[in-house]
Enzyme design. Sequence first.
Site, mmCIF file in Angstrom:
data_model
loop_
_atom_site.group_PDB
_atom_site.id
_atom_site.type_symbol
_atom_site.label_atom_id
_atom_site.label_comp_id
_atom_site.label_asym_id
_atom_site.label_seq_id
_atom_site.Cartn_x
_atom_site.Cartn_y
_atom_site.Cartn_z
ATOM 1 N N HIS A 25 11.881 27.840 24.963
ATOM 2 C CA HIS A 25 10.604 26.562 25.050
ATOM 3 C C HIS A 25 10.325 25.849 23.739
ATOM 4 C CE1 HIS A 25 9.630 28.829 28.967
ATOM 5 N NE2 HIS A 25 10.082 27.672 29.404
ATOM 6 N N HIS A 31 17.493 26.019 30.504
ATOM 7 C CA HIS A 31 17.595 27.383 31.118
ATOM 8 C C HIS A 31 17.544 27.529 32.731
ATOM 9 C CE1 HIS A 31 13.556 26.724 29.636
ATOM 10 N NE2 HIS A 31 13.129 27.794 30.725
ATOM 11 N N CYS A 66 6.622 30.166 40.355
ATOM 12 C CA CYS A 66 7.764 29.759 39.876
ATOM 13 C C CYS A 66 7.770 30.560 38.341
ATOM 14 C CB CYS A 66 7.635 28.168 39.345
ATOM 15 S SG CYS A 66 6.108 27.756 38.380
ATOM 16 N N HIS A 68 11.501 32.462 35.903
ATOM 17 C CA HIS A 68 12.625 32.491 35.710
ATOM 18 C C HIS A 68 13.645 33.681 36.103
ATOM 19 C CE1 HIS A 68 10.382 30.370 32.396
ATOM 20 N NE2 HIS A 68 11.235 29.626 32.475
ATOM 21 N N GLU A 86 2.915 37.473 41.256
ATOM 22 C CA GLU A 86 1.962 36.667 41.163
ATOM 23 C C GLU A 86 0.694 36.537 42.084
ATOM 24 O OE1 GLU A 86 3.086 32.683 39.895
ATOM 25 O OE2 GLU A 86 4.427 33.394 38.587
ATOM 26 N N TYR A 101 15.517 19.122 34.879
ATOM 27 C CA TYR A 101 14.303 18.274 34.347
ATOM 28 C C TYR A 101 13.706 18.711 32.508
ATOM 29 C CZ TYR A 101 10.496 21.741 34.799
ATOM 30 O OH TYR A 101 9.739 23.159 34.492
ATOM 31 N N GLU A 111 9.591 22.200 28.424
ATOM 32 C CA GLU A 111 10.283 22.854 29.666
ATOM 33 C C GLU A 111 11.619 22.175 29.875
ATOM 34 O OE1 GLU A 111 10.102 25.440 31.174
ATOM 35 O OE2 GLU A 111 8.138 26.047 31.707
ATOM 36 N N GLU A 113 14.811 22.706 32.220
ATOM 37 C CA GLU A 113 14.882 23.801 33.248
ATOM 38 C C GLU A 113 16.045 23.185 34.132
ATOM 39 O OE1 GLU A 113 11.457 26.711 33.117
ATOM 40 O OE2 GLU A 113 11.328 25.221 34.847
ATOM 41 N N TRP A 158 6.746 19.705 36.608
ATOM 42 C CA TRP A 158 7.735 20.086 37.564
ATOM 43 C C TRP A 158 7.423 20.047 38.780
ATOM 44 C CZ3 TRP A 158 5.314 23.827 34.695
ATOM 45 C CH2 TRP A 158 4.510 24.682 35.355
#
Length: 173
Positions: A25, A31, A66, A68, A86, A101, A111, A113, A158
Amino acid sequence: MTEERVILVNEKDEQIGLMPKLEAHEKALLHRAFSVFIFNKKNELMLQQRAAHKYHSPLLWANTCCSHQREGESNIEAGKRRLQEEMGFVTELENTVSFIYKAPFDNGLTEHEFDHVMIGNYEGAPTINPDEVAAWKWMPLEDVKSDILERPEIYTEWFKIIFDKFYEHINRA
């Protein structure tokens, strides 16, 4: 505990390396990531408000979860893992659309991603992890869409991109 690593990818989503999440980041390197959208039978979307201590986008509203993917983990496996971590539940997920984006933040992080969007259904209330989530709510998709237009500053970048460009992929009505 070691810092989680993200999967660096090219514009075809082919893995080209691994890097600690914060470093990726800081350097704005592309990524792999994912965004999960959970709906109930009324076609309401479960939103989460990010925890206050998140290093970017704290207290902003976003999709259900959200994160990774980990090395060797499929999008679906990653989405289910993160839903449990979460929001305290797991449900079946379906891949919909992917996009790239890039969103810089005020704190110097970016970001960048290759984001995989997944959808699923759930009828219960989540058991949120307060280390990740400050609050949650169900909201009709049309209300989310109009609220983003009226108050874009309370939503993550996002999430706004997905609603602007990929609404037809998440709208299950």
